[in-house]
Design a protein around this motif. Structure first.
Motif, PDB file in Angstrom:
ATOM      1  N   SER A 169       0.834  -1.203   0.000  1.00 16.54           N
ATOM      2  CA  SER A 169       0.000   0.000   0.000  1.00 16.54           C
ATOM      3  C   SER A 169       0.869   1.253   0.000  1.00 16.54           C
ATOM      4  O   SER A 169       0.567   2.242  -0.683  1.00 16.54           O
ATOM      5  CB  SER A 169      -0.923   0.007   1.216  1.00 16.54           C
ATOM      6  OG  SER A 169      -1.818  -1.080   1.191  1.00 16.54           O
ATOM      7  N   LYS A 170       1.967   1.205   0.762  1.00 18.61           N
ATOM      8  CA  LYS A 170       2.894   2.342   0.784  1.00 18.61           C
ATOM      9  C   LYS A 170       3.658   2.443  -0.528  1.00 18.61           C
ATOM     10  O   LYS A 170       3.868   3.544  -1.054  1.00 18.61           O
ATOM     11  CB  LYS A 170       3.864   2.195   1.952  1.00 18.61           C
ATOM     12  CG  LYS A 170       3.212   2.349   3.323  1.00 18.61           C
ATOM     13  CD  LYS A 170       4.220   2.151   4.451  1.00 18.61           C
ATOM     14  CE  LYS A 170       3.537   2.278   5.809  1.00 18.61           C
ATOM     15  NZ  LYS A 170       4.487   2.049   6.933  1.00 18.61           N
ATOM     16  N   ARG A 171       4.067   1.291  -1.052  1.00 17.76           N
ATOM     17  CA  ARG A 171       4.812   1.311  -2.316  1.00 17.76           C
ATOM     18  C   ARG A 171       3.965   1.876  -3.451  1.00 17.76           C
ATOM     19  O   ARG A 171       4.485   2.570  -4.337  1.00 17.76           O
ATOM     20  CB  ARG A 171       5.274  -0.113  -2.666  1.00 17.76           C
ATOM     21  CG  ARG A 171       6.332  -0.692  -1.755  1.00 17.76           C
ATOM     22  CD  ARG A 171       7.711  -0.110  -2.040  1.00 17.76           C
ATOM     23  NE  ARG A 171       8.217  -0.439  -3.355  1.00 17.76           N
ATOM     24  CZ  ARG A 171       9.024  -1.471  -3.607  1.00 17.76           C
ATOM     25  NH1 ARG A 171       9.399  -2.276  -2.619  1.00 17.76           N
ATOM     26  NH2 ARG A 171       9.470  -1.692  -4.830  1.00 17.76           N
ATOM     27  N   LEU A 172       2.683   1.581  -3.430  1.00 20.38           N
ATOM     28  CA  LEU A 172       1.780   2.040  -4.489  1.00 20.38           C
ATOM     29  C   LEU A 172       1.179   3.410  -4.181  1.00 20.38           C
ATOM     30  O   LEU A 172       0.468   3.965  -5.024  1.00 20.38           O
ATOM     31  CB  LEU A 172       0.654   1.030  -4.686  1.00 20.38           C
ATOM     32  CG  LEU A 172       1.069  -0.331  -5.248  1.00 20.38           C
ATOM     33  CD1 LEU A 172      -0.067  -1.341  -5.108  1.00 20.38           C
ATOM     34  CD2 LEU A 172       1.493  -0.201  -6.712  1.00 20.38           C
ATOM     35  N   ASP A 173       1.436   3.917  -2.967  1.00 25.20           N
ATOM     36  CA  ASP A 173       0.895   5.213  -2.542  1.00 25.20           C
ATOM     37  C   ASP A 173      -0.631   5.251  -2.714  1.00 25.20           C
ATOM     38  O   ASP A 173      -1.193   6.169  -3.315  1.00 25.20           O
ATOM     39  CB  ASP A 173       1.555   6.357  -3.333  1.00 25.20           C
ATOM     40  CG  ASP A 173       1.284   7.723  -2.708  1.00 25.20           C
ATOM     41  OD1 ASP A 173       1.008   7.779  -1.488  1.00 25.20           O
ATOM     42  OD2 ASP A 173       1.338   8.735  -3.441  1.00 25.20           O
ATOM     43  N   LEU A 174      -1.282   4.241  -2.172  1.00 24.28           N
ATOM     44  CA  LEU A 174      -2.729   4.121  -2.314  1.00 24.28           C
ATOM     45  C   LEU A 174      -3.462   5.181  -1.513  1.00 24.28           C
ATOM     46  O   LEU A 174      -3.026   5.560  -0.422  1.00 24.28           O
ATOM     47  CB  LEU A 174      -3.193   2.734  -1.845  1.00 24.28           C
ATOM     48  CG  LEU A 174      -2.641   1.511  -2.577  1.00 24.28           C
ATOM     49  CD1 LEU A 174      -3.204   0.249  -1.947  1.00 24.28           C
ATOM     50  CD2 LEU A 174      -2.978   1.562  -4.064  1.00 24.28           C
ATOM     51  N   ARG A 175      -4.576   5.629  -2.041  1.00 25.11           N
ATOM     52  CA  ARG A 175      -5.460   6.470  -1.238  1.00 25.11           C
ATOM     53  C   ARG A 175      -6.022   5.623  -0.088  1.00 25.11           C
ATOM     54  O   ARG A 175      -6.226   4.407  -0.233  1.00 25.11           O
ATOM     55  CB  ARG A 175      -6.604   7.019  -2.087  1.00 25.11           C
ATOM     56  CG  ARG A 175      -6.173   8.068  -3.085  1.00 25.11           C
ATOM     57  CD  ARG A 175      -7.361   8.869  -3.585  1.00 25.11           C
ATOM     58  NE  ARG A 175      -8.378   8.031  -4.192  1.00 25.11           N
ATOM     59  CZ  ARG A 175      -9.689   8.118  -3.916  1.00 25.11           C
ATOM     60  NH1 ARG A 175     -10.132   8.971  -3.007  1.00 25.11           N
ATOM     61  NH2 ARG A 175     -10.549   7.342  -4.543  1.00 25.11           N
ATOM     62  N   PRO A 176      -6.304   6.253   1.063  1.00 29.16           N
ATOM     63  CA  PRO A 176      -6.775   5.478   2.221  1.00 29.16           C
ATOM     64  C   PRO A 176      -7.994   4.611   1.932  1.00 29.16           C
ATOM     65  O   PRO A 176      -8.065   3.467   2.389  1.00 29.16           O
ATOM     66  CB  PRO A 176      -7.085   6.557   3.267  1.00 29.16           C
ATOM     67  CG  PRO A 176      -6.167   7.677   2.928  1.00 29.16           C
ATOM     68  CD  PRO A 176      -6.067   7.669   1.433  1.00 29.16           C
ATOM     69  N   ILE A 177      -8.949   5.109   1.152  1.00 25.81           N
ATOM     70  CA  ILE A 177     -10.161   4.341   0.903  1.00 25.81           C
ATOM     71  C   ILE A 177      -9.839   3.074   0.107  1.00 25.81           C
ATOM     72  O   ILE A 177     -10.441   2.010   0.325  1.00 25.81           O
ATOM     73  CB  ILE A 177     -11.215   5.190   0.157  1.00 25.81           C
ATOM     74  CG1 ILE A 177     -12.518   4.407   0.025  1.00 25.81           C
ATOM     75  CG2 ILE A 177     -10.710   5.654  -1.186  1.00 25.81           C
ATOM     76  CD1 ILE A 177     -13.127   3.971   1.326  1.00 25.81           C
ATOM     77  N   VAL A 178      -8.856   3.152  -0.796  1.00 25.36           N
ATOM     78  CA  VAL A 178      -8.447   1.972  -1.556  1.00 25.36           C
ATOM     79  C   VAL A 178      -7.741   0.984  -0.628  1.00 25.36           C
ATOM     80  O   VAL A 178      -8.012  -0.222  -0.653  1.00 25.36           O
ATOM     81  CB  VAL A 178      -7.532   2.366  -2.731  1.00 25.36           C
ATOM     82  CG1 VAL A 178      -7.050   1.124  -3.479  1.00 25.36           C
ATOM     83  CG2 VAL A 178      -8.254   3.309  -3.680  1.00 25.36           C
ATOM     84  N   LYS A 179      -6.861   1.505   0.186  1.00 26.57           N
ATOM     85  CA  LYS A 179      -6.106   0.665   1.123  1.00 26.57           C
ATOM     86  C   LYS A 179      -7.024  -0.086   2.077  1.00 26.57           C
ATOM     87  O   LYS A 179      -6.913  -1.319   2.232  1.00 26.57           O
ATOM     88  CB  LYS A 179      -5.145   1.551   1.910  1.00 26.57           C
ATOM     89  CG  LYS A 179      -4.485   0.894   3.096  1.00 26.57           C
ATOM     90  CD  LYS A 179      -3.653   1.930   3.857  1.00 26.57           C
ATOM     91  CE  LYS A 179      -3.153   1.413   5.167  1.00 26.57           C
ATOM     92  NZ  LYS A 179      -2.365   2.424   5.909  1.00 26.57           N
ATOM     93  N   TYR A 180      -7.966   0.625   2.701  1.00 29.46           N
ATOM     94  CA  TYR A 180      -8.813  -0.029   3.700  1.00 29.46           C
ATOM     95  C   TYR A 180      -9.892  -0.899   3.068  1.00 29.46           C
ATOM     96  O   TYR A 180     -10.358  -1.861   3.684  1.00 29.46           O
ATOM     97  CB  TYR A 180      -9.412   1.011   4.649  1.00 29.46           C
ATOM     98  CG  TYR A 180      -8.357   1.622   5.546  1.00 29.46           C
ATOM     99  CD1 TYR A 180      -7.691   0.834   6.490  1.00 29.46           C
ATOM    100  CD2 TYR A 180      -7.984   2.954   5.424  1.00 29.46           C
ATOM    101  CE1 TYR A 180      -6.699   1.373   7.294  1.00 29.46           C
ATOM    102  CE2 TYR A 180      -6.999   3.492   6.227  1.00 29.46           C
ATOM    103  CZ  TYR A 180      -6.351   2.701   7.157  1.00 29.46           C
ATOM    104  OH  TYR A 180      -5.363   3.224   7.949  1.00 29.46           O
TER     105      TYR A 180
END
Length: 222
Positions: free
Chosen positions: A36-47
């Motif tokens: 998630s950090k490597r892809l710099d995901l938005r929080p909503i995508v991550k969760y």
């Protein structure tokens, strides 16, 4: 008719109930946090990916692999789960991110970008783009093709913070990054992961944690 040994059935049921085990689960969630950090995901995508993978895919996989008897419905058969290697589970974690990005992003992550990342972060095996497509199909079968994701603590957290800031200046003191770090710790800790079944109360509790740290309660003696 096939006769199932009662002792064997109990052993299989016990194995399914212990799945995936604290150590393996912790490794997989740390892997998901890392990508998630490597892809710099938005929080909503991550969760959303966390919800798909940890709350639904991992618990549902034993049932779909036939560990829970005939009433579990049609079993899923795939080389990705027979045998079930850690590298394959890491692939499924990336698939959870892929599906979440399709739901929440105007331009979802491409399978080529996910394959390139998997080549760097999955040590034991290199997966092809076709493997990602196969893994997505297995993932969707385990989820019974239900990709609704409204019961997510982060969604409630955002809504509650907006309301809080409208009624009180204290809301401006709440740091969303701190709240998300709290959610990450709760996800990683198996003993507290069940709290995500109660997304709204959990979001409210997470919201006040930074305030409690900034303004600790004190007692006075009179």
């Amino acid at each position: 008719m096939e006769i199932v040994d009662e002792g064997q059935a109990m052993e299989v049921a016990a194995a399914a109930s212990a799945w995936p085990g604290p150590s393996r689960r912790s490794h997989l969630l740390q892997f998901l946090l890392h990508v998630s950090k490597r892809l710099d995901l938005r929080p909503i995508v991550k969760y959303s990916a966390f919800e798909f993978f940890d709350a639904r895919f991992l618990p549902g996989l034993p049932r779909k692999m036939g560990f829970c008897g005939a009433r579990s419905g049609r079993a899923v058969r795939s080389w990705l789960i027979e045998p079930l290697r850690d590298s394959n589970l890491e692939l499924f974690a990336l698939v959870a991110v892929w599906i979440a990005s399709k739901i929440h992003e105007m331009r979802p992550l491409s399978v080529k970008s996910l394959k390139a990342l998997s080549d760097r972060v999955i040590a034991d095996q290199h997966f092809t783009c076709r493997d990602f497509a196969d893994a997505e199909l297995v993932f969707m079968e385990v989820l019974d093709y239900n990709i609704g994701c409204t019961n997510i603590a982060f969604i409630y957290l955002e809504e509650l913070l907006i309301q809080f800031r409208e009624i009180s200046k204290l809301g401006d003191l709440v740091n969303m990054d701190v709240c998300m770090e709290i959610l990450d710790v709760l996800y990683e800790t198996e003993d507290t992961a069940w709290l995500f079944n109660f997304a709204c109360p959990l979001a409210a509790s997470t919201l006040v944690c930074p305030l409690n740290a900034a303004f600790p309660l004190t007692s006075k003696r009179y």
